[in-house]
Design a protein around this motif. Structure first.
Motif, PDB file in Angstrom:
ATOM      1  N   GLU A  71     -21.021  76.212  13.848  1.00 29.38           N
ATOM      2  CA  GLU A  71     -20.267  75.184  13.135  1.00 29.38           C
ATOM      3  C   GLU A  71     -20.534  73.846  14.025  1.00 29.38           C
ATOM      4  O   GLU A  71     -20.450  74.058  15.113  1.00 29.38           O
ATOM      5  CB  GLU A  71     -18.831  75.431  13.173  1.00 29.38           C
ATOM      6  N   LEU A  72     -20.942  72.904  13.132  1.00 34.18           N
ATOM      7  CA  LEU A  72     -21.431  71.611  13.626  1.00 34.18           C
ATOM      8  C   LEU A  72     -20.136  70.665  13.123  1.00 34.18           C
ATOM      9  O   LEU A  72     -20.115  70.590  11.874  1.00 34.18           O
ATOM     10  CB  LEU A  72     -22.889  71.292  13.266  1.00 34.18           C
ATOM     11  N   VAL A  73     -19.908  69.645  13.958  1.00 32.96           N
ATOM     12  CA  VAL A  73     -18.938  68.736  13.556  1.00 32.96           C
ATOM     13  C   VAL A  73     -19.680  67.420  14.104  1.00 32.96           C
ATOM     14  O   VAL A  73     -19.773  67.063  14.907  1.00 32.96           O
ATOM     15  CB  VAL A  73     -17.641  68.783  14.270  1.00 32.96           C
ATOM     16  N   VAL A  83     -27.963  61.510  16.688  1.00 29.67           N
ATOM     17  CA  VAL A  83     -26.767  62.014  16.217  1.00 29.67           C
ATOM     18  C   VAL A  83     -26.041  62.623  17.373  1.00 29.67           C
ATOM     19  O   VAL A  83     -26.629  62.898  18.305  1.00 29.67           O
ATOM     20  CB  VAL A  83     -27.345  63.269  15.475  1.00 29.67           C
ATOM     21  N   HIS A  84     -24.704  62.454  17.461  1.00 33.16           N
ATOM     22  CA  HIS A  84     -23.735  62.899  18.308  1.00 33.16           C
ATOM     23  C   HIS A  84     -22.952  63.752  17.514  1.00 33.16           C
ATOM     24  O   HIS A  84     -22.434  63.633  16.525  1.00 33.16           O
ATOM     25  CB  HIS A  84     -22.822  61.844  18.933  1.00 33.16           C
ATOM     26  N   TYR A  85     -22.785  65.069  18.092  1.00 32.48           N
ATOM     27  CA  TYR A  85     -21.832  66.023  17.503  1.00 32.48           C
ATOM     28  C   TYR A  85     -21.422  66.988  18.423  1.00 32.48           C
ATOM     29  O   TYR A  85     -21.788  67.303  19.354  1.00 32.48           O
ATOM     30  CB  TYR A  85     -22.565  66.723  16.319  1.00 32.48           C
ATOM     31  N   MET A  86     -20.395  67.820  17.767  1.00 35.49           N
ATOM     32  CA  MET A  86     -19.714  69.018  18.640  1.00 35.49           C
ATOM     33  C   MET A  86     -20.146  70.163  17.958  1.00 35.49           C
ATOM     34  O   MET A  86     -20.438  70.213  16.521  1.00 35.49           O
ATOM     35  CB  MET A  86     -18.303  68.891  18.601  1.00 35.49           C
ATOM     36  N   TYR A  87     -20.305  71.261  18.595  1.00 34.63           N
ATOM     37  CA  TYR A  87     -20.765  72.583  18.022  1.00 34.63           C
ATOM     38  C   TYR A  87     -19.926  73.662  18.674  1.00 34.63           C
ATOM     39  O   TYR A  87     -19.033  73.723  19.781  1.00 34.63           O
ATOM     40  CB  TYR A  87     -22.022  72.917  18.289  1.00 34.63           C
ATOM     41  N   LYS A 142     -21.050  69.689  23.299  1.00 32.20           N
ATOM     42  CA  LYS A 142     -21.267  68.513  22.579  1.00 32.20           C
ATOM     43  C   LYS A 142     -22.792  68.324  22.792  1.00 32.20           C
ATOM     44  O   LYS A 142     -23.399  68.464  23.947  1.00 32.20           O
ATOM     45  CB  LYS A 142     -20.473  67.314  23.428  1.00 32.20           C
ATOM     46  N   TRP A 143     -23.602  67.650  21.946  1.00 30.16           N
ATOM     47  CA  TRP A 143     -24.750  67.133  22.053  1.00 30.16           C
ATOM     48  C   TRP A 143     -25.161  65.759  21.314  1.00 30.16           C
ATOM     49  O   TRP A 143     -24.609  65.494  20.434  1.00 30.16           O
ATOM     50  CB  TRP A 143     -25.867  68.275  21.162  1.00 30.16           C
ATOM     51  N   SER A 144     -26.004  65.076  22.006  1.00 29.64           N
ATOM     52  CA  SER A 144     -26.603  63.782  21.294  1.00 29.64           C
ATOM     53  C   SER A 144     -27.921  64.265  21.362  1.00 29.64           C
ATOM     54  O   SER A 144     -28.739  64.754  22.318  1.00 29.64           O
ATOM     55  CB  SER A 144     -26.577  62.865  22.379  1.00 29.64           C
ATOM     56  N   GLU A 145     -28.579  63.814  20.114  1.00 29.44           N
ATOM     57  CA  GLU A 145     -30.106  64.116  19.699  1.00 29.44           C
ATOM     58  C   GLU A 145     -30.749  62.733  19.293  1.00 29.44           C
ATOM     59  O   GLU A 145     -30.039  62.201  18.443  1.00 29.44           O
ATOM     60  CB  GLU A 145     -30.059  65.217  18.938  1.00 29.44           C
ATOM     61  N   VAL A 147     -32.816  65.643  23.569  1.00 28.94           N
ATOM     62  CA  VAL A 147     -31.345  65.929  23.587  1.00 28.94           C
ATOM     63  C   VAL A 147     -30.499  65.625  24.878  1.00 28.94           C
ATOM     64  O   VAL A 147     -31.386  65.675  25.776  1.00 28.94           O
ATOM     65  CB  VAL A 147     -31.098  67.562  23.080  1.00 28.94           C
ATOM     66  N   SER A 148     -29.248  65.773  24.821  1.00 28.71           N
ATOM     67  CA  SER A 148     -28.834  65.461  26.023  1.00 28.71           C
ATOM     68  C   SER A 148     -27.176  65.965  25.583  1.00 28.71           C
ATOM     69  O   SER A 148     -26.874  66.036  24.658  1.00 28.71           O
ATOM     70  CB  SER A 148     -28.472  64.038  26.443  1.00 28.71           C
ATOM     71  N   GLY A 149     -26.589  66.920  26.643  1.00 33.86           N
ATOM     72  CA  GLY A 149     -25.484  67.421  26.528  1.00 33.86           C
ATOM     73  C   GLY A 149     -25.236  68.379  27.019  1.00 33.86           C
ATOM     74  O   GLY A 149     -25.738  69.021  28.054  1.00 33.86           O
ATOM     75  N   ARG A 150     -24.140  69.338  27.058  1.00 28.64           N
ATOM     76  CA  ARG A 150     -23.727  70.757  27.628  1.00 28.64           C
ATOM     77  C   ARG A 150     -22.686  71.453  26.983  1.00 28.64           C
ATOM     78  O   ARG A 150     -21.825  71.111  26.245  1.00 28.64           O
ATOM     79  CB  ARG A 150     -23.507  70.298  29.064  1.00 28.64           C
ATOM     80  N   PRO A 151     -22.596  72.857  27.257  1.00 25.16           N
ATOM     81  CA  PRO A 151     -21.431  73.376  26.636  1.00 25.16           C
ATOM     82  C   PRO A 151     -20.162  72.939  27.516  1.00 25.16           C
ATOM     83  O   PRO A 151     -20.086  72.530  28.595  1.00 25.16           O
ATOM     84  CB  PRO A 151     -21.701  74.909  27.183  1.00 25.16           C
ATOM     85  N   ASP A 152     -18.987  73.162  26.687  1.00 24.33           N
ATOM     86  CA  ASP A 152     -17.859  72.447  27.515  1.00 24.33           C
ATOM     87  C   ASP A 152     -17.346  73.255  28.533  1.00 24.33           C
ATOM     88  O   ASP A 152     -16.911  72.670  29.281  1.00 24.33           O
ATOM     89  CB  ASP A 152     -16.574  72.786  26.181  1.00 24.33           C
ATOM     90  N   SER A 153     -17.546  74.640  28.490  1.00 25.21           N
ATOM     91  CA  SER A 153     -17.232  75.479  29.851  1.00 25.21           C
ATOM     92  C   SER A 153     -18.724  75.627  30.521  1.00 25.21           C
ATOM     93  O   SER A 153     -19.713  75.858  29.939  1.00 25.21           O
ATOM     94  CB  SER A 153     -16.859  76.902  29.384  1.00 25.21           C
ATOM     95  N   PRO A 154     -18.227  75.537  31.916  1.00 25.72           N
ATOM     96  CA  PRO A 154     -19.269  76.266  32.702  1.00 25.72           C
ATOM     97  C   PRO A 154     -19.651  77.372  32.426  1.00 25.72           C
ATOM     98  O   PRO A 154     -19.059  78.542  31.950  1.00 25.72           O
ATOM     99  CB  PRO A 154     -19.037  75.856  33.992  1.00 25.72           C
ATOM    100  N   THR A 155     -21.166  77.732  32.743  1.00 28.03           N
ATOM    101  CA  THR A 155     -21.847  79.106  32.887  1.00 28.03           C
ATOM    102  C   THR A 155     -20.803  80.037  33.466  1.00 28.03           C
ATOM    103  O   THR A 155     -20.391  79.959  34.377  1.00 28.03           O
ATOM    104  CB  THR A 155     -23.438  79.239  33.336  1.00 28.03           C
TER     105      THR A 155
END
Length: 143
Positions: free
Chosen positions: A74-76, A90-94, A111-114, A128-136
């Protein structure tokens, strides 16, 4: 797969947001050539959990081969901007369900910025630039 309706966007912005959704859809297919055609040859991205940037082939491999398979998402959208009909940002949450090889499905958010460049009437990803909310390693199992 969930495409959240976006109101108040111009036709150009809607087209760019659709491109983002299309690229996520391609990650479900895991078709290297289709994915490669959507990413600029000089692409540079940065998963901010990593110490360095990555190139086009690394981006492609992030959704192929031994990479966890994306099985749903799901993309927001937060911001969809088009500049001079040529550059899109584009900036969005996934939120995505991924299934690592021989492991239980996991739910990841981030969150990603593309950044996109319009070439031959197509939006091509250049960064693109971003990362998962939780660390690996801190991912939640899907129930």
């Amino acid at each position: 797969m969930s495409e959240r309706p976006v109101t108040g966007l111009s036709p150009e912005q809607q087209e760019l947001w659709q491109r983002v959704n299309d690229l996520w859809s391609l990650s479900l297919e895991r078709n290297a050539e289709k994915i490669r055609s959507t990413i600029h040859p000089r692409y540079v991205g940065w998963d901010m959990n990593q110490s360095t940037t990555h190139d086009r082939e690394t981006a492609i491999q992030s959704v192929l081969g031994d990479a966890p398979a994306v099985t749903g998402y799901e993309l927001v959208p937060l911001s969809v901007q088009v500049y001079d009909r040529t550059v899109g940002i584009v900036h969005y949450m996934y939120s995505a369900s991924v299934t690592p090889k021989d492991a239980a499905p996991l739910q990841v958010t981030g969150k990603w910025s593309e950044v996109y460049l319009r070439q031959d009437s197509q939006w091509v990803m250049v960064s693109v630039s971003g990362r998962p909310d939780s660390p690996t390693g801190d991912l939640r199992a899907v129930e």
